[in-house]
Design a protein around this motif. Structure first.
Motif, mmCIF file in Angstrom:
data_model
loop_
_atom_site.group_PDB
_atom_site.id
_atom_site.type_symbol
_atom_site.label_atom_id
_atom_site.label_comp_id
_atom_site.label_asym_id
_atom_site.label_seq_id
_atom_site.Cartn_x
_atom_site.Cartn_y
_atom_site.Cartn_z
ATOM 1 N N ALA A 108 0.826 -1.207 0.000
ATOM 2 C CA ALA A 108 0.000 0.000 0.000
ATOM 3 C C ALA A 108 0.858 1.253 0.000
ATOM 4 C CB ALA A 108 -0.922 -0.003 1.216
ATOM 5 N N ALA A 109 1.972 1.223 0.727
ATOM 6 C CA ALA A 109 2.873 2.378 0.739
ATOM 7 C C ALA A 109 3.446 2.639 -0.653
ATOM 8 C CB ALA A 109 3.998 2.153 1.744
ATOM 9 N N TYR A 110 3.829 1.564 -1.344
ATOM 10 C CA TYR A 110 4.348 1.727 -2.700
ATOM 11 C C TYR A 110 3.250 2.250 -3.642
ATOM 12 C CZ TYR A 110 6.264 0.642 -7.278
ATOM 13 O OH TYR A 110 6.704 0.728 -8.577
ATOM 14 N N ALA A 111 2.026 1.716 -3.492
ATOM 15 C CA ALA A 111 0.918 2.179 -4.325
ATOM 16 C C ALA A 111 0.618 3.651 -4.070
ATOM 17 C CB ALA A 111 -0.320 1.329 -4.063
ATOM 18 N N SER A 112 0.702 4.072 -2.809
ATOM 19 C CA SER A 112 0.483 5.476 -2.479
ATOM 20 C C SER A 112 1.561 6.354 -3.115
ATOM 21 C CB SER A 112 0.492 5.662 -0.962
ATOM 22 O OG SER A 112 0.375 7.024 -0.619
ATOM 23 N N HIS A 113 2.810 5.878 -3.102
ATOM 24 C CA HIS A 113 3.900 6.629 -3.723
ATOM 25 C C HIS A 113 3.668 6.783 -5.228
ATOM 26 C CE1 HIS A 113 7.942 7.875 -4.826
ATOM 27 N NE2 HIS A 113 8.010 6.858 -5.675
ATOM 28 N N VAL A 114 3.276 5.707 -5.904
ATOM 29 C CA VAL A 114 3.015 5.758 -7.345
ATOM 30 C C VAL A 114 1.848 6.692 -7.638
ATOM 31 C CG1 VAL A 114 2.278 4.406 -9.336
ATOM 32 C CG2 VAL A 114 3.993 3.488 -7.772
ATOM 33 N N ARG A 115 0.794 6.611 -6.816
ATOM 34 C CA ARG A 115 -0.377 7.483 -7.033
ATOM 35 C C ARG A 115 0.003 8.945 -6.914
ATOM 36 N NH1 ARG A 115 -3.384 9.996 -3.470
ATOM 37 N NH2 ARG A 115 -2.542 8.785 -1.740
ATOM 38 N N LEU A 116 0.794 9.281 -5.915
ATOM 39 C CA LEU A 116 1.193 10.677 -5.727
ATOM 40 C C LEU A 116 2.053 11.172 -6.896
ATOM 41 C CD1 LEU A 116 1.990 10.670 -1.907
ATOM 42 C CD2 LEU A 116 0.038 11.724 -3.046
ATOM 43 N N ARG A 117 2.935 10.306 -7.403
ATOM 44 C CA ARG A 117 3.754 10.705 -8.550
ATOM 45 C C ARG A 117 2.885 10.954 -9.778
ATOM 46 N NH1 ARG A 117 9.217 9.286 -8.381
ATOM 47 N NH2 ARG A 117 9.280 10.271 -10.453
ATOM 48 N N ARG A 118 1.897 10.099 -9.994
ATOM 49 C CA ARG A 118 1.004 10.274 -11.136
ATOM 50 C C ARG A 118 0.147 11.525 -10.983
ATOM 51 N NH1 ARG A 118 -1.058 4.052 -12.337
ATOM 52 N NH2 ARG A 118 0.942 3.294 -13.172
ATOM 53 N N GLU A 119 -0.319 11.788 -9.774
ATOM 54 C CA GLU A 119 -1.112 12.992 -9.557
ATOM 55 C C GLU A 119 -0.272 14.248 -9.808
ATOM 56 O OE1 GLU A 119 -2.684 12.735 -5.652
ATOM 57 O OE2 GLU A 119 -4.296 11.328 -6.194
#
Length: 345
Positions: A77-88
């Motif tokens: 989940a932490a990695y997914a949150s990091h990817v989401r923030l980069r995409r945003e």
């Protein structure tokens, strides 16, 4: 957080064979869609502490296995949150660039131009796109106020590039050419050069409809040159008129395929009159039953209002008619000859 506390409370209160505690890994997984990395990790640690507390009370809950699942899900989940923030962040930068491009291509028009009241409307079918193939421009020239509204066939960057070429050409030609025929010929050359310089698979279909209007100093009439575009609407003395061209002119980039014959029409334009120019995205807006937006009937029902007010109503009624979904870009210009302030002499 609420879900975590609820699961923990139910795990303490329910029989052990129900094993509500096995739902704890779901909390950090859901948090990744909303929270940054650190709060997501802290929530996973909180879930692990709850599980360890449950393990002290009930020794047969399989605490090591659930704790391991919480740790694995939290890391993912932490990695997914990091990817989401980069995409945003990347999407935000793209939006900023698109907004800057729109300001250059479709720059805001002044509320008054050469004594005329004027307002523009542009709505992209895809909210993320910001800009598309519909375009408009207005210029105060030695020959009067000249307007351009058009629609490039196609989607994506190809259509945006062609629209940019036409707008740039109009900004120069509107001041240089003594009549609208000269302006449209310059636009024809511009889109032809652009198509030759940037060939693509849709090159045979790359053309643009366009509508040119000229309101001379002192007013009295408006000249129109329609190249395959939907006819503008004129409200004159309370009556709505559809300004169909007396003789059709070819869309831009098709003059070589059909007869190059441009015809300019002149229509009376008196104080209090209002002109509406629009692209086919307006008239082709559909409701859930598949019916087209009745623009002409809608225009007949409008009370006298400023160009800004008219386009605000149009935008609102289009969204209401379509249920908030627009399948095509929309561009419109509204021009009113004010009664109280005559045009510049």
């Amino acid at each position: 957080m609420i879900l975590t506390i609820l699961i923990g409370a139910l795990a303490f209160a329910t029989p052990r064979d129900i094993a509500i505690s096995r739902l704890l890994p779901a909390a950090p997984a859901l948090a990744a869609s909303m929270w940054p990395v650190l709060p997501t990790i802290l929530l996973g640690v909180f879930c692990a502490l709850i599980m360890l507390g449950l393990g002290l009370v009930h020794t047969d809950l399989g605490t090591p296995y659930t704790a391991a699942a919480i740790a694995a899900v939290t890391l993912a989940a932490a990695y997914a949150s990091h990817v989401r923030l980069r995409r945003e962040e990347a999407l935000l930068q793209i939006r900023l660039v698109a907004d800057a491009a729109q300001q250059v291509l479709l720059r805001p028009l002044p509320s008054r131009l050469g004594g005329l009241e004027i307002e523009s409307l542009y709505v992209a079918a895809q909210a993320q796109a910001r800009i598309g193939g519909d375009f408009y421009e207005a210029a105060e020239t030695p020959h009067g106020v000249r307007l351009l509204l058009g629609d490039v066939r196609g989607k994506g960057l190809s259509a945006v590039g062609a629209a940019s070429a036409l707008i740039s050409c109009f900004r120069e030609a509107a001041h240089d050419e003594p009549d609208l025929t000269g302006v449209i010929q310059r636009l024809e050359i511009s889109i032809g050069r652009h198509s030759a310089a940037y060939p693509s698979q849709d090159l045979p279909e790359r053309f643009a409809t366009a509508l040119l209007a000229e309101i001379p100093r002192g007013g009295g009439h408006v000249k129109l040159l329609n190249c395959g575009h939907p006819p503008p609407l004129l409200v004159h003395q309370g009556q709505m008129h559809v300004l169909e061209p007396s003789e059709p002119s070819p869309p831009l980039n098709l003059a070589a395929l059909v007869k190059d014959n441009y015809r300019t029409d002149t229509v009376h334009f008196a104080p209090g009159d209002q002109l509406l120019l629009y692209t086919d995205g307006v008239t082709e807006t559909r409701d859930y039953a598949g019916e087209f937006f009745p623009l002409q009937d809608w225009m007949r029902q409008q009370n006298p209002v400023s160009p800004h007010g008219l386009l605000d109503r149009l935008h609102h009624d289009l969204l209401r008619f379509s249920g908030g979904r627009l399948d095509d870009d929309i561009a419109a210009l509204s021009v009113r000859y004010p009664k109280s302030h005559p045009l510049d002499q």
